[in-house]
Design a protein around this motif. Structure first.
Motif, PDB file in Angstrom:
ATOM      1  N   ALA A  80       0.857  -1.184   0.000  1.00  0.00           N
ATOM      2  CA  ALA A  80       0.000   0.000   0.000  1.00  0.00           C
ATOM      3  C   ALA A  80       0.897   1.238   0.000  1.00  0.00           C
ATOM      4  N   PRO A  81       0.372   2.385  -0.445  1.00  0.00           N
ATOM      5  CA  PRO A  81       1.200   3.600  -0.472  1.00  0.00           C
ATOM      6  C   PRO A  81       1.878   3.906   0.866  1.00  0.00           C
ATOM      7  N   THR A  84       5.061   1.813   1.284  1.00  0.00           N
ATOM      8  CA  THR A  84       6.059   1.879   0.223  1.00  0.00           C
ATOM      9  C   THR A  84       7.114   2.935   0.520  1.00  0.00           C
ATOM     10  N   ALA A  89       8.502   3.992  -4.837  1.00  0.00           N
ATOM     11  CA  ALA A  89       7.145   4.364  -5.266  1.00  0.00           C
ATOM     12  C   ALA A  89       6.952   4.182  -6.774  1.00  0.00           C
ATOM     13  N   ASP A  93       4.213   1.809 -10.114  1.00  0.00           N
ATOM     14  CA  ASP A  93       3.295   2.543 -10.996  1.00  0.00           C
ATOM     15  C   ASP A  93       2.696   1.588 -12.023  1.00  0.00           C
TER      16      ASP A  93
END
Length: 198
Positions: A80-81, A84, A89, A93
């Motif tokens: 999950a963001p 990360t 990051a 994508d």
């Protein structure tokens, strides 16, 4: 006991075929494993892993060699963001929920098939898994009971040897990680970015 000898495939070119260095790395790993009581060699469906398994198996006469779909190169867990690290990051994508779920299902199947104590009748099992850096990282993370995002940053050099043991009633044992002692200095560290080479 189950002992897994995990190895990343040998050095490969941009098309996924072993280079001369990759073939030599794989042969040297086979020479190293020749003294071990290996029961089977399993490899990823991808050609660089299949070729590496073939090269090392030349030093393991009579040992069966077979493909295992669970060893294919894939992203085992998309964090999950909030999980990360900023430097990672961009790596994730474009991964949608379906791709993330598919990767996690493959990772779970990998653990279920190989990261276990052998069943009855009880006997020791020694298996070589020729796979990819992310799959080795996922098995190491699992053995250490680390949170899922900790597979990030656990890289392996080409034909680096990692050994994990599974015994009844005990947590998994990390015997070694990314050992390169079977390779001469000129063949070590391939698979890592050049700026990380010693």
């Amino acid at each position: 006991m189950r002992r897994l000898y995990l190895a990343r495939h040998g050095a490969a070119d941009a098309f996924g075929q072993l280079t001369d260095d990759g073939r030599r790395q794989s042969a040297l790993l086979g020479e190293r494993l020749a003294a071990m009581p290996i029961d089977a060699v399993w490899h990823s469906p991808l050609s660089r892993a299949a070729e590496s398994a073939g090269e090392l198996a030349r030093h393991l006469p009579g040992v069966p060699v077979a493909e295992a779909a669970e060893l294919v190169d894939h992203v085992p867990y998309v964090p999950a963001p909030a999980e990360t690290p900023a430097s990672w990051a961009g790596y994730f994508d474009g991964f949608d929920q379906a791709e993330a779920a598919s990767g996690r299902a493959l990772a779970d199947a990998l653990v279920a098939r190989f990261a276990t104590v052998p069943g009855e009748p009880a006997s020791d099992v020694h298996e070589v898994l020729v796979t990819h850096a992310d799959q080795i990282a996922w098995l190491v993370r699992h053995a250490l009971d680390a949170p899922p995002p900790r597979w990030l940053g656990l890289n392996s050099a080409n034909t680096g040897l990692t050994i994990i043991e599974y015994r009844a009633g005990l947590p998994p044992t990390m015997v070694m990680f990314n050992d390169l002692s079977h390779l001469p200095s000129g063949l070590r560290w391939t698979g890592f970015p050049r700026d990380l080479w010693p």
